[in-house]
Design a protein around this motif. Structure first.
Motif, PDB file in Angstrom:
ATOM      1  N   PHE A 123       0.818  -1.209   0.000  1.00 37.27           N
ATOM      2  CA  PHE A 123       0.000   0.000   0.000  1.00 37.27           C
ATOM      3  C   PHE A 123       0.855   1.263   0.000  1.00 37.27           C
ATOM      4  CE2 PHE A 123      -2.473   3.297   2.235  1.00 37.27           C
ATOM      5  CZ  PHE A 123      -3.548   3.395   1.361  1.00 37.27           C
ATOM      6  N   ILE A 124       1.879   1.300   0.843  1.00 31.73           N
ATOM      7  CA  ILE A 124       2.749   2.482   0.907  1.00 31.73           C
ATOM      8  C   ILE A 124       3.522   2.653  -0.395  1.00 31.73           C
ATOM      9  CG2 ILE A 124       4.767   3.467   2.068  1.00 31.73           C
ATOM     10  CD1 ILE A 124       3.728   2.227   4.661  1.00 31.73           C
ATOM     11  N   SER A 125       3.972   1.542  -0.960  1.00 34.67           N
ATOM     12  CA  SER A 125       4.682   1.617  -2.236  1.00 34.67           C
ATOM     13  C   SER A 125       3.774   2.198  -3.321  1.00 34.67           C
ATOM     14  CB  SER A 125       5.169   0.227  -2.650  1.00 34.67           C
ATOM     15  OG  SER A 125       5.836   0.270  -3.893  1.00 34.67           O
ATOM     16  N   GLY A 126       2.512   1.778  -3.332  1.00 37.05           N
ATOM     17  CA  GLY A 126       1.567   2.333  -4.297  1.00 37.05           C
ATOM     18  C   GLY A 126       1.300   3.804  -4.045  1.00 37.05           C
ATOM     19  N   GLY A 127       1.234   4.186  -2.759  1.00 36.48           N
ATOM     20  CA  GLY A 127       1.009   5.586  -2.418  1.00 36.48           C
ATOM     21  C   GLY A 127       2.146   6.477  -2.865  1.00 36.48           C
ATOM     22  N   VAL A 128       3.380   5.994  -2.701  1.00 39.00           N
ATOM     23  CA  VAL A 128       4.548   6.761  -3.153  1.00 39.00           C
ATOM     24  C   VAL A 128       4.518   6.935  -4.673  1.00 39.00           C
ATOM     25  CG1 VAL A 128       7.063   6.697  -3.369  1.00 39.00           C
ATOM     26  CG2 VAL A 128       5.985   6.089  -1.194  1.00 39.00           C
ATOM     27  N   LYS A 129       4.112   5.899  -5.374  1.00 36.22           N
ATOM     28  CA  LYS A 129       4.100   5.957  -6.844  1.00 36.22           C
ATOM     29  C   LYS A 129       2.999   6.885  -7.361  1.00 36.22           C
ATOM     30  CE  LYS A 129       5.967   1.301  -7.809  1.00 36.22           C
ATOM     31  NZ  LYS A 129       6.191   0.851  -6.425  1.00 36.22           N
ATOM     32  N   VAL A 130       1.802   6.829  -6.754  1.00 41.45           N
ATOM     33  CA  VAL A 130       0.667   7.560  -7.318  1.00 41.45           C
ATOM     34  C   VAL A 130       0.833   9.069  -7.178  1.00 41.45           C
ATOM     35  CG1 VAL A 130      -0.835   7.693  -5.273  1.00 41.45           C
ATOM     36  CG2 VAL A 130      -1.849   7.418  -7.553  1.00 41.45           C
ATOM     37  N   VAL A 131       1.623   9.546  -6.231  1.00 40.01           N
ATOM     38  CA  VAL A 131       1.852  10.992  -6.097  1.00 40.01           C
ATOM     39  C   VAL A 131       3.061  11.449  -6.907  1.00 40.01           C
ATOM     40  CG1 VAL A 131       0.803  11.053  -3.797  1.00 40.01           C
ATOM     41  CG2 VAL A 131       3.279  10.722  -4.009  1.00 40.01           C
ATOM     42  N   ASN A 132       3.732  10.504  -7.550  1.00 39.04           N
ATOM     43  CA  ASN A 132       4.914  10.816  -8.355  1.00 39.04           C
ATOM     44  C   ASN A 132       4.492  10.955  -9.818  1.00 39.04           C
ATOM     45  OD1 ASN A 132       7.289  10.711  -9.909  1.00 39.04           O
ATOM     46  ND2 ASN A 132       8.351   9.529  -8.343  1.00 39.04           N
ATOM     47  N   PRO A 133       4.592  12.156 -10.415  1.00 32.40           N
ATOM     48  CA  PRO A 133       4.158  12.337 -11.808  1.00 32.40           C
ATOM     49  C   PRO A 133       4.909  11.458 -12.796  1.00 32.40           C
ATOM     50  CG  PRO A 133       5.393  14.258 -11.019  1.00 32.40           C
ATOM     51  CD  PRO A 133       5.110  13.402  -9.829  1.00 32.40           C
ATOM     52  N   LEU A 166       4.112   1.074 -21.272  1.00 32.43           N
ATOM     53  CA  LEU A 166       4.662   1.391 -19.950  1.00 32.43           C
ATOM     54  C   LEU A 166       3.663   2.177 -19.109  1.00 32.43           C
ATOM     55  CD1 LEU A 166       8.353   2.308 -20.843  1.00 32.43           C
ATOM     56  CD2 LEU A 166       7.470   0.187 -19.894  1.00 32.43           C
ATOM     57  N   LEU A 167       2.849   3.014 -19.750  1.00 31.50           N
ATOM     58  CA  LEU A 167       1.809   3.738 -19.020  1.00 31.50           C
ATOM     59  C   LEU A 167       0.800   2.755 -18.421  1.00 31.50           C
ATOM     60  CD1 LEU A 167       0.448   6.418 -18.227  1.00 31.50           C
ATOM     61  CD2 LEU A 167      -0.771   6.325 -20.426  1.00 31.50           C
ATOM     62  N   VAL A 168       0.401   1.784 -19.205  1.00 29.76           N
ATOM     63  CA  VAL A 168      -0.534   0.766 -18.715  1.00 29.76           C
ATOM     64  C   VAL A 168       0.104  -0.055 -17.600  1.00 29.76           C
ATOM     65  CG1 VAL A 168      -1.809  -1.323 -19.343  1.00 29.76           C
ATOM     66  CG2 VAL A 168      -1.800   0.637 -20.892  1.00 29.76           C
ATOM     67  N   MET A 169       1.347  -0.446 -17.793  1.00 32.69           N
ATOM     68  CA  MET A 169       2.051  -1.234 -16.775  1.00 32.69           C
ATOM     69  C   MET A 169       2.206  -0.452 -15.476  1.00 32.69           C
ATOM     70  SD  MET A 169       4.934  -2.917 -19.300  1.00 32.69           S
ATOM     71  CE  MET A 169       5.957  -3.531 -17.972  1.00 32.69           C
ATOM     72  N   SER A 170       2.529   0.835 -15.592  1.00 38.32           N
ATOM     73  CA  SER A 170       2.714   1.669 -14.399  1.00 38.32           C
ATOM     74  C   SER A 170       1.432   1.737 -13.590  1.00 38.32           C
ATOM     75  CB  SER A 170       3.160   3.079 -14.797  1.00 38.32           C
ATOM     76  OG  SER A 170       4.450   3.070 -15.363  1.00 38.32           O
ATOM     77  N   ILE A 174       0.475   0.427  -9.798  1.00 37.00           N
ATOM     78  CA  ILE A 174      -0.016   1.385  -8.793  1.00 37.00           C
ATOM     79  C   ILE A 174      -1.357   0.950  -8.224  1.00 37.00           C
ATOM     80  CG2 ILE A 174      -0.892   3.732  -8.479  1.00 37.00           C
ATOM     81  CD1 ILE A 174       1.229   4.652 -10.519  1.00 37.00           C
ATOM     82  N   LEU A 175      -2.295   0.612  -9.099  1.00 34.94           N
ATOM     83  CA  LEU A 175      -3.632   0.246  -8.643  1.00 34.94           C
ATOM     84  C   LEU A 175      -3.617  -1.058  -7.860  1.00 34.94           C
ATOM     85  CD1 LEU A 175      -5.732   1.213 -11.793  1.00 34.94           C
ATOM     86  CD2 LEU A 175      -5.544   2.442  -9.621  1.00 34.94           C
ATOM     87  N   PHE A 176      -2.800  -1.999  -8.291  1.00 34.49           N
ATOM     88  CA  PHE A 176      -2.709  -3.254  -7.541  1.00 34.49           C
ATOM     89  C   PHE A 176      -2.177  -3.016  -6.140  1.00 34.49           C
ATOM     90  CE2 PHE A 176       0.145  -6.640  -6.076  1.00 34.49           C
ATOM     91  CZ  PHE A 176      -0.810  -7.618  -5.810  1.00 34.49           C
ATOM     92  N   GLU A 177      -1.117  -2.222  -6.027  1.00 33.71           N
ATOM     93  CA  GLU A 177      -0.518  -1.986  -4.714  1.00 33.71           C
ATOM     94  C   GLU A 177      -1.464  -1.213  -3.793  1.00 33.71           C
ATOM     95  OE1 GLU A 177       4.264  -2.038  -5.714  1.00 33.71           O
ATOM     96  OE2 GLU A 177       3.201  -0.122  -5.779  1.00 33.71           O
ATOM     97  N   LEU A 178      -2.161  -0.224  -4.330  1.00 32.16           N
ATOM     98  CA  LEU A 178      -3.088   0.547  -3.510  1.00 32.16           C
ATOM     99  C   LEU A 178      -4.283  -0.296  -3.063  1.00 32.16           C
ATOM    100  CD1 LEU A 178      -3.168   3.983  -5.385  1.00 32.16           C
ATOM    101  CD2 LEU A 178      -2.128   3.494  -3.161  1.00 32.16           C
ATOM    102  N   ALA A 179      -4.712  -1.206  -3.921  1.00 27.38           N
ATOM    103  CA  ALA A 179      -5.897  -2.011  -3.618  1.00 27.38           C
ATOM    104  C   ALA A 179      -5.581  -3.251  -2.801  1.00 27.38           C
ATOM    105  CB  ALA A 179      -6.598  -2.418  -4.923  1.00 27.38           C
ATOM    106  N   PHE A 180      -4.306  -3.547  -2.600  1.00 28.10           N
ATOM    107  CA  PHE A 180      -3.953  -4.817  -1.960  1.00 28.10           C
ATOM    108  C   PHE A 180      -4.592  -5.012  -0.586  1.00 28.10           C
ATOM    109  CE2 PHE A 180      -1.268  -7.993   0.086  1.00 28.10           C
ATOM    110  CZ  PHE A 180      -1.218  -8.959  -0.912  1.00 28.10           C
TER     111      PHE A 180
END
Length: 232
Positions: A123-133, A166-170, A174-180
């Motif tokens: 979850f934290i890893s996803g949070g760090v990624k989603v705020v990173n442009p 890569l946009l789709v993969m990113s 992100i969504l997987f980590e946030l939803a875990f």
């Protein structure tokens, strides 16, 4: 899954992961070889504890590994291999403290804390990624393929020239980590989530050579399975 069975499975898997990592140091200097040969012996003691009297074999191995981890931290001035070493240390100390806990409540607390930290790691890893442009645009992942020393094949660097993929993969990551954490809602969703997480770490191991993450995170999966059953 009972606390005892989940603990034993976590201990055995973690010992196997540490055993594998120790093999990398057998070509080092004499002091380094002695240090990691000792760790390998203790790992075997933990694994053998599955078929031997646990208090005699397994606990000695766990406590010895926990103590030895402090010597290794001093030797390399910290967890030299980053996140995988930190998760391994967390798992090792949670297991040791759980086994040494004087009451069943504390035993559950230490082991449950390990499962909680695994959930938070995604979850934290996803949070760090989603705020990173750069992650939201796919640029960060492109840089991984283009500049990182990790890819095991030079052909993989060509993925840096596929911005849409890569946009789709990113966003998938992100969504997987946030939803875990939502996978805790049911046994079935948790199993699916862990299978996807395992496949994610396996892909990172195959594509980038990050094999330590695969084995270390996999060893903690039983703690999450136990935690979900305990909460619900």
């Amino acid at each position: 899954m009972t606390l005892e069975s989940a603990s034993r499975l976590t201990e055995a898997l973690l010992a196997l992961a540490l055993l594998q990592q120790s093999l990398e140091h057998l070509r080092g200097g004499r002091a380094e070889r002695a240090l990691f040969l000792t760790r390998m012996a203790l790992c075997v003691a933990v694994i053998v504890g599955a078929v031997s009297p646990w208090p005699l074999v397994g606990l000695i191995g766990l406590v010895g590994l926990a103590g030895l981890s402090l010597v290794i931290l001093q030797r390399f001035q910290g967890p030299y291999n980053g996140g995988s070493d930190r998760m391994g240390l967390l798992a090792l100390w949670c297991l040791a403290l759980s086994r040494l806990a004087p009451t069943p409540a504390l035993e559950e607390l230490f082991f449950g804390y390990l499962g909680l930290q695994l959930m938070l790691s995604y979850f934290i890893s996803g949070g760090v990624k989603v705020v990173n442009p750069d992650w939201r645009s796919g640029r960060a992942l492109a840089d991984v393929f283009r500049f990182s020393a990790y890819p095991v094949s030079e052909d993989l660097r060509r993925w840096a020239d596929r911005p849409r993929a890569l946009l789709v993969m990113s966003w998938a990551v992100i969504l997987f980590e946030l939803a875990f954490p939502l996978t805790l809602l049911s046994r079935e969703s948790l199993i699916v989530g862990l299978v996807v997480a395992g496949a994610f770490h396996l892909a990172n191991a195959c594509l980038f050579g990050l094999n330590r993450f695969f084995w270390t995170w996999l060893s903690v999966f039983p703690a999450v399975l136990w935690l979900q059953a305990r909460l619900l």
